[in-house]
Design an enzyme around this catalytic site. Structure first.
Site, PDB file in Angstrom:
ATOM      1  N   TYR A 170       0.751  -1.399   0.021  1.00  0.00           N
ATOM      2  CA  TYR A 170       0.046   0.032  -0.084  1.00  0.00           C
ATOM      3  C   TYR A 170       0.722   1.378   0.245  1.00  0.00           C
ATOM      4  O   TYR A 170       0.340   1.746  -1.073  1.00  0.00           O
ATOM      5  CB  TYR A 170      -0.962   0.004   1.573  1.00  0.00           C
ATOM      6  CG  TYR A 170      -1.903   1.442   1.825  1.00  0.00           C
ATOM      7  CD1 TYR A 170      -2.828   1.465   1.102  1.00  0.00           C
ATOM      8  CD2 TYR A 170      -1.392   2.145   2.296  1.00  0.00           C
ATOM      9  CE1 TYR A 170      -3.473   1.616   1.049  1.00  0.00           C
ATOM     10  CE2 TYR A 170      -2.163   3.532   2.456  1.00  0.00           C
ATOM     11  CZ  TYR A 170      -2.988   3.461   1.918  1.00  0.00           C
ATOM     12  OH  TYR A 170      -4.140   4.457   1.617  1.00  0.00           O
ATOM     13  N   ASN A 194      -3.489   9.506  10.539  1.00  0.00           N
ATOM     14  CA  ASN A 194      -4.409   8.711  10.550  1.00  0.00           C
ATOM     15  C   ASN A 194      -5.101   9.539  10.966  1.00  0.00           C
ATOM     16  O   ASN A 194      -5.751   9.483  12.621  1.00  0.00           O
ATOM     17  CB  ASN A 194      -4.184   7.831  11.418  1.00  0.00           C
ATOM     18  CG  ASN A 194      -2.557   6.856  11.359  1.00  0.00           C
ATOM     19  OD1 ASN A 194      -3.244   5.746  11.222  1.00  0.00           O
ATOM     20  ND2 ASN A 194      -1.511   7.021  12.272  1.00  0.00           N
ATOM     21  N   ILE A 225      -9.185   4.864  16.398  1.00  0.00           N
ATOM     22  CA  ILE A 225      -9.960   5.378  16.787  1.00  0.00           C
ATOM     23  C   ILE A 225     -12.173   4.895  16.601  1.00  0.00           C
ATOM     24  O   ILE A 225     -12.550   3.990  17.653  1.00  0.00           O
ATOM     25  CB  ILE A 225     -10.236   6.759  17.143  1.00  0.00           C
ATOM     26  CG1 ILE A 225      -8.521   7.008  17.575  1.00  0.00           C
ATOM     27  CG2 ILE A 225     -10.835   7.421  17.704  1.00  0.00           C
ATOM     28  CD1 ILE A 225      -7.699   8.553  17.557  1.00  0.00           C
ATOM     29  N   GLU A 275       3.309  -8.000  11.338  1.00  0.00           N
ATOM     30  CA  GLU A 275       4.353  -7.074  10.587  1.00  0.00           C
ATOM     31  C   GLU A 275       3.893  -6.016   9.894  1.00  0.00           C
ATOM     32  O   GLU A 275       4.768  -5.771   9.735  1.00  0.00           O
ATOM     33  CB  GLU A 275       4.457  -8.388   9.861  1.00  0.00           C
ATOM     34  CG  GLU A 275       4.502  -9.819  10.175  1.00  0.00           C
ATOM     35  CD  GLU A 275       5.878 -10.747   9.390  1.00  0.00           C
ATOM     36  OE1 GLU A 275       5.065 -10.797   8.075  1.00  0.00           O
ATOM     37  OE2 GLU A 275       5.743 -11.742   9.591  1.00  0.00           O
TER      38      GLU A 275
END
Length: 306
Positions: free
Chosen positions: A145, A174, A188, A269
């Site tokens: 990504y 984020n 969240i 990972e």
């Protein structure tokens, strides 16, 4: 003068909030391209925009927008993968994100559209290089990504050099807040939704992973402010500039919302241990006043329980 803006992925989490912010400014006619089966939210606001649906894999599906309208700017929010699963099918990630974006750039060249804002990823492009990341830092993503986001950035530079297409690369931290629906990412929001429905909160690792969080309404306001200030051909981090461990976030939520059941599981990972965005460059463009994380969490939970 009203500007025509095409938002690719305008019905998603960030796209919905961005559309609301643009409509609030009142200077834009908004066109949204989305998948046919996407769930449209905030319909009272979205009724004010023009929708085209189709498949991002098929450029003919969105070429009609360029044929029928004089688009001034494209805001590219579409991503077909998320960090957690992107390494499972790297070829798909390349074909559906990188190749499709290059097709989009070719079409912009064909229709002489000279502006694009691209939502990259401040949380994944830097990888494990250091704790606090400036835009000029080395980039060593540890998931496909992040590699695709970074590669698209490089092609934006190339298309600017070759064809004069001006770009604005946005590297958000984020985001959290209203209109989030993804159950696989967005710490969240995922926690708050599980609290609301009475599920056990599962944390990967020891909870000491550190992240930079930003309330989504702050994020989209900053994006529009950068566009209106005509910032272009720049890469810009957008975050709070402060890191919170998952355990700190859990404690804030307990204080604001109440207690909840919690279990810790094995580390993943794909999780970088610490990721905080340096926003000094952003501050040279704008005065930054952010909603506190406590207030953002309260607002998000109030929206969720409505």
């Amino acid at each position: 003068m009203v500007k025509n803006i095409l938002i690719l992925g305008g019905c998603g989490f960030i796209g919905t909030n961005l559309t609301v912010e643009l409509l609030k400014r009142g200077n834009y006619k908004i066109f949204i391209f989305e998948a046919k089966k996407v769930i449209k939210r905030n319909l009272d606001q979205l009724s004010k925009v023009e929708f085209y649906d189709g498949d991002f894999h098929n450029e003919n599906d969105y070429e009609i927008i360029f044929k029928e309208n004089k688009i001034d700017m494209v805001i590219h929010l579409i991503s077909t993968t998320i960090p957690l699963i992107s390494n499972q099918n790297i070829i798909y990630d390349i074909q559906s994100n990188l190749v499709n974006t290059i097709k989009l750039l070719n079409m912009m060249k064909q229709y002489q559209i000279k502006k694009i804002a691209f939502l990259s990823s401040g949380g994944t492009v830097y990888g494990i290089s250091k704790t606090e990341h400036k835009e000029s830092d080395s980039t060593i993503p540890i998931c496909s990504y992040g590699i695709m986001k970074l590669t698209i950035e490089k092609y934006l530079h190339l298309y600017n050099y070759l064809y004069g297409i001006n770009f604005l690369i946005l590297r958000p931290s984020n985001p959290f807040g209203e209109f989030h629906q993804n159950s696989l990412q967005g710490l969240i929001n995922v926690i708050l939704k599980k609290i609301h429905v009475g599920e056990i909160i599962e944390i990967w690792g020891d909870g000491k992973v550190v992240r930079d969080f930003i309330y989504v309404k702050d994020l989209v306001r900053i994006i529009v402010d950068l566009i209106e200030k005509k910032i272009q051909n720049e890469v810009v981090n957008i975050g709070s500039g402060r890191g919170y461990s998952i355990n700190e976030i859990l404690n804030i939520i307990k204080h604001e919302i109440g207690d909840f059941p919690l279990v810790y599981k094995e580390t993943r990972e794909v999780d970088v241990r610490s990721s905080i965005l340096n926003i000094n460059k952003l501050r040279t463009f704008l005065n930054i006043n952010l909603v506190s994380i406590e207030e953002g969490i309260k607002k998000t939970y109030e929206w969720l329980i409505k």
